[in-house]
Enzyme design. Structure first.
Site, PDB file in Angstrom:
ATOM      1  N   HIS A 118       0.816  -1.213   0.000  1.00  0.00           N
ATOM      2  CA  HIS A 118       0.000   0.000   0.000  1.00  0.00           C
ATOM      3  C   HIS A 118       0.855   1.271   0.000  1.00  0.00           C
ATOM      4  CE1 HIS A 118       0.839   0.734   4.316  1.00  0.00           C
ATOM      5  NE2 HIS A 118       0.836  -0.585   4.396  1.00  0.00           N
ATOM      6  N   ASP A 119       0.370   2.270  -0.726  1.00  0.00           N
ATOM      7  CA  ASP A 119       0.926   3.626  -0.734  1.00  0.00           C
ATOM      8  C   ASP A 119       2.325   3.703  -1.337  1.00  0.00           C
ATOM      9  OD1 ASP A 119      -1.252   5.094   0.813  1.00  0.00           O
ATOM     10  OD2 ASP A 119      -0.723   3.511   2.232  1.00  0.00           O
ATOM     11  N   GLY A 136       5.151  -1.122   2.543  1.00  0.00           N
ATOM     12  CA  GLY A 136       4.340   0.074   2.340  1.00  0.00           C
ATOM     13  C   GLY A 136       5.128   1.366   2.295  1.00  0.00           C
TER      14      GLY A 136
END
Length: 268
Positions: A118-119, A136
């Site tokens: 994520h991200d 992440g």
């Protein structure tokens, strides 16, 4: 171009010439650009935005929710640029409230069994070799290359045009234009071969070599080296990119390798 043994949610938006092979599932709130091929047994979940002329090979899972206990079900995205190839069993997770999206640029090659958490923000023309695992919030600059089975710690930044050798554990930031190798991961010189392939002149590569000699070979600490570069070296795009990258490094940059190097995380 859509095989009858696929499931595509009625709200998904696919360009007219997208090709989807059998046993693939495409959820709602998905957009796929023209000319893209989706192989068999691919799962594309809510929040995916896939560009033109991409190739997604069997078994890939795009835009699954983050593997982050703080995730609260917010609406987030995965964005994939044009002409990017995603090989077998790659997983790319959606963003969280932190950035709202995970992004992979255009003209990238993400090889089999790799994971992008994520991200993450992956630039254009990047290569992630087989089994690369990125935690992440990682950032990769344009043209960065990771060798096979690299593991990248969360929040690490990898500079543009850098090359990281296979099997590396990446826990510190890697400045642009360099090679990183050995164990613990260390500065291994300027990525001159890659830079030549991308049209960098010999003079420009020598300029980069001079900059990194100041940073790594002259016995200065990082602050002293950056001050010296700003005072004594001509202002160039490359110098400014390197200085800015190092000043903004949150985890600190990798060090020069020496025979006495030890992994700080496991040393007694």
């Amino acid at each position: 171009m859509i095989h009858p043994h696929t499931y595509i949610h009625p709200n998904a938006k696919l360009a007219t010439n997208v090709k989807v092979d059998p046993f693939t599932v495409i959820h709602q709130n998905v957009e796929i650009g023209e000319g893209t091929w989706i192989g068999s047994n691919v799962t594309i979940m809510e929040g995916a935005r896939i560009g033109k002329n991409c190739r997604i090979f069997p078994g890939a899972v795009i835009a699954a929710i983050p593997q982050d206990l703080k995730f609260g079900g917010e609406d987030t995205l995965v964005e994939i640029g044009d002409n990017t190839t995603i090989r077998e069993f790659v997983t790319i997770n959606r963003g969280t409230n932190d950035r709202g999206k995970t992004k992979v640029g255009s003209n990238c090659l993400i090889m089999a069994y790799s994971h992008i958490a994520h991200d993450c923000m992956i630039g254009n023309n990047c290569i992630m070799s087989n089994n690369t695992q990125i935690a992440g919030h990682v950032e990769m600059g344009d043209w960065a290359i990771l060798g096979g089975m690299c593991a990248v710690h969360q929040f690490v930044k990898i500079g543009a045009h850098s090359f990281v050798s296979g099997g590396s554990l990446v826990g510190k930031d890697i400045p642009p234009f360099i090679k990183a190798g050995r164990q613990p991961l260390s500065y291994s010189g300027v990525n001159s071969v890659g830079l030549k392939r991308r049209g960098f002149t010999v003079d420009k590569i020598n300029h980069l070599l001079d900059i990194y000699r100041i940073i790594y070979n002259k016995g200065m600490n990082t602050s002293q080296a950056l001050e010296f570069l700003e005072e004594e070296f001509p202002a160039t795009d490359e110098r400014d990119e390197i200085v800015t990258f190092i000043r903004e490094s949150g985890r600190g940059i990798i060090k020069r390798w020496s025979k006495n190097s030890v992994d700080e995380d496991i040393a007694d």
